[in-house]
Design a protein around this motif. Structure first.
Motif, PDB file in Angstrom:
ATOM      1  N   GLN A 161       0.832  -1.200   0.000  1.00  0.00           N
ATOM      2  CA  GLN A 161       0.000   0.000   0.000  1.00  0.00           C
ATOM      3  C   GLN A 161       0.870   1.254   0.000  1.00  0.00           C
ATOM      4  OE1 GLN A 161      -3.473   0.193  -0.174  1.00  0.00           O
ATOM      5  NE2 GLN A 161      -2.927   2.337  -0.582  1.00  0.00           N
ATOM      6  N   PHE A 162       1.934   1.221   0.808  1.00  0.00           N
ATOM      7  CA  PHE A 162       2.865   2.355   0.848  1.00  0.00           C
ATOM      8  C   PHE A 162       3.536   2.555  -0.508  1.00  0.00           C
ATOM      9  CE2 PHE A 162       7.408   3.373   1.080  1.00  0.00           C
ATOM     10  CZ  PHE A 162       7.340   4.706   1.464  1.00  0.00           C
ATOM     11  N   GLU A 200       2.471   1.645  -3.493  1.00  0.00           N
ATOM     12  CA  GLU A 200       1.512   2.128  -4.494  1.00  0.00           C
ATOM     13  C   GLU A 200       1.223   3.610  -4.310  1.00  0.00           C
ATOM     14  OE1 GLU A 200      -1.796  -0.484  -4.034  1.00  0.00           O
ATOM     15  OE2 GLU A 200      -0.952  -2.032  -5.351  1.00  0.00           O
ATOM     16  N   ASP A 201       1.096   4.052  -3.056  1.00  0.00           N
ATOM     17  CA  ASP A 201       0.882   5.480  -2.790  1.00  0.00           C
ATOM     18  C   ASP A 201       2.092   6.298  -3.240  1.00  0.00           C
ATOM     19  OD1 ASP A 201      -1.554   4.854  -1.713  1.00  0.00           O
ATOM     20  OD2 ASP A 201      -0.887   4.948   0.381  1.00  0.00           O
ATOM     21  N   ASN A 202       3.268   5.762  -2.969  1.00  0.00           N
ATOM     22  CA  ASN A 202       4.494   6.458  -3.349  1.00  0.00           C
ATOM     23  C   ASN A 202       4.641   6.528  -4.867  1.00  0.00           C
ATOM     24  OD1 ASN A 202       7.132   7.627  -2.448  1.00  0.00           O
ATOM     25  ND2 ASN A 202       7.959   5.924  -3.641  1.00  0.00           N
ATOM     26  N   GLU A 203       4.179   5.485  -5.556  1.00  0.00           N
ATOM     27  CA  GLU A 203       4.265   5.444  -7.022  1.00  0.00           C
ATOM     28  C   GLU A 203       3.464   6.580  -7.645  1.00  0.00           C
ATOM     29  OE1 GLU A 203       3.775   2.253 -10.709  1.00  0.00           O
ATOM     30  OE2 GLU A 203       2.866   1.846  -8.753  1.00  0.00           O
ATOM     31  N   THR A 204       2.315   6.873  -7.052  1.00  0.00           N
ATOM     32  CA  THR A 204       1.492   7.978  -7.555  1.00  0.00           C
ATOM     33  C   THR A 204       2.246   9.300  -7.451  1.00  0.00           C
ATOM     34  OG1 THR A 204      -0.544   6.859  -6.870  1.00  0.00           O
ATOM     35  CG2 THR A 204      -0.681   9.223  -7.291  1.00  0.00           C
ATOM     36  N   SER A 205       2.924   9.510  -6.329  1.00  0.00           N
ATOM     37  CA  SER A 205       3.692  10.747  -6.133  1.00  0.00           C
ATOM     38  C   SER A 205       4.876  10.811  -7.094  1.00  0.00           C
ATOM     39  CB  SER A 205       4.192  10.835  -4.688  1.00  0.00           C
ATOM     40  OG  SER A 205       3.119  10.846  -3.775  1.00  0.00           O
TER      41      SER A 205
END
Length: 200
Positions: free
Chosen positions: A63-64, A66-71
């Protein structure tokens, strides 16, 4: 006493803020973003290995990641946007070249520009300057006729060179067209085939 409207005062306050940044600094920043993208892929693989050992912990790490990938993707897009400049930056100076040539060679030439707001990477745009000047000079020298010759052939005494940029299927297309007598294609081809990124 004169009173200014609220809108007039707001126009004074709303000033566009900008700073000058050296291109090499942008290049270095883009390289760092590229390394971040690579590390992001490594983190994704690591999260999969962790999930194989501990499913709950693996889901948290995933989850971390995937969130970081967006940024990271947003950062990559923003860096690319910063490097983009409008084609007008190299189109507009062509007016001076056309004007000076016309005066020196007793010709009447108008330069019609379309798509000046089309954006392209700064480095690529700068590389286009030389070939554009070459093609426009060819059009003025060999394509556009003298006013007397044009009038004799039923044309307007002033010739027109059209410079156009547009986005087509993910590419930026730059076109140069004149309403003169034209040139033999091999005259362009022999010169331009030695230039990178130019298709004839």
């Amino acid at each position: 006493m004169l009173f200014r409207s609220v809108d007039e005062k707001l126009e004074e306050v709303q000033v566009v803020q900008s700073i000058r940044v050296q291109v090499d600094k942008l290049d270095k920043l883009q390289n760092l973003v590229g390394e971040t993208v690579i590390n992001q892929a490594r983190l994704m693989r690591l999260s999969e290995e962790i999930a194989a050992i501990d499913e709950n912990l693996g889901e948290m790490v995933l989850q971390f990641v995937e969130d970081n990938e967006t940024s990271v993707r947003e950062l990559q897009d923003q860096i690319q946007q910063v490097r983009m400049i409008e084609m007008g930056s190299i189109f507009t100076p062509m007016k001076r070249i056309v004007r000076d040539f016309a005066v020196k060679n007793d010709k009447k030439i108008n330069l019609d520009i379309h798509g000046a707001d089309t954006e392209l990477d700064k480095t690529v745009t700068e590389q286009l300057h030389g070939p554009l000047v070459h093609l426009i000079r060819n059009a003025m020298d060999h394509g556009i006729e003298k006013p007397q010759e044009r009038e004799k052939n039923g044309k307007d005494s002033a010739g027109t060179i059209t410079l156009r940029a547009s986005h087509q299927e993910g590419f930026v297309i730059v076109e140069i067209e004149d309403d003169g007598k034209g040139m033999r294609s091999e005259e362009h081809t022999s010169e331009l085939q030695s230039r990178p990124h130019i298709l004839v």
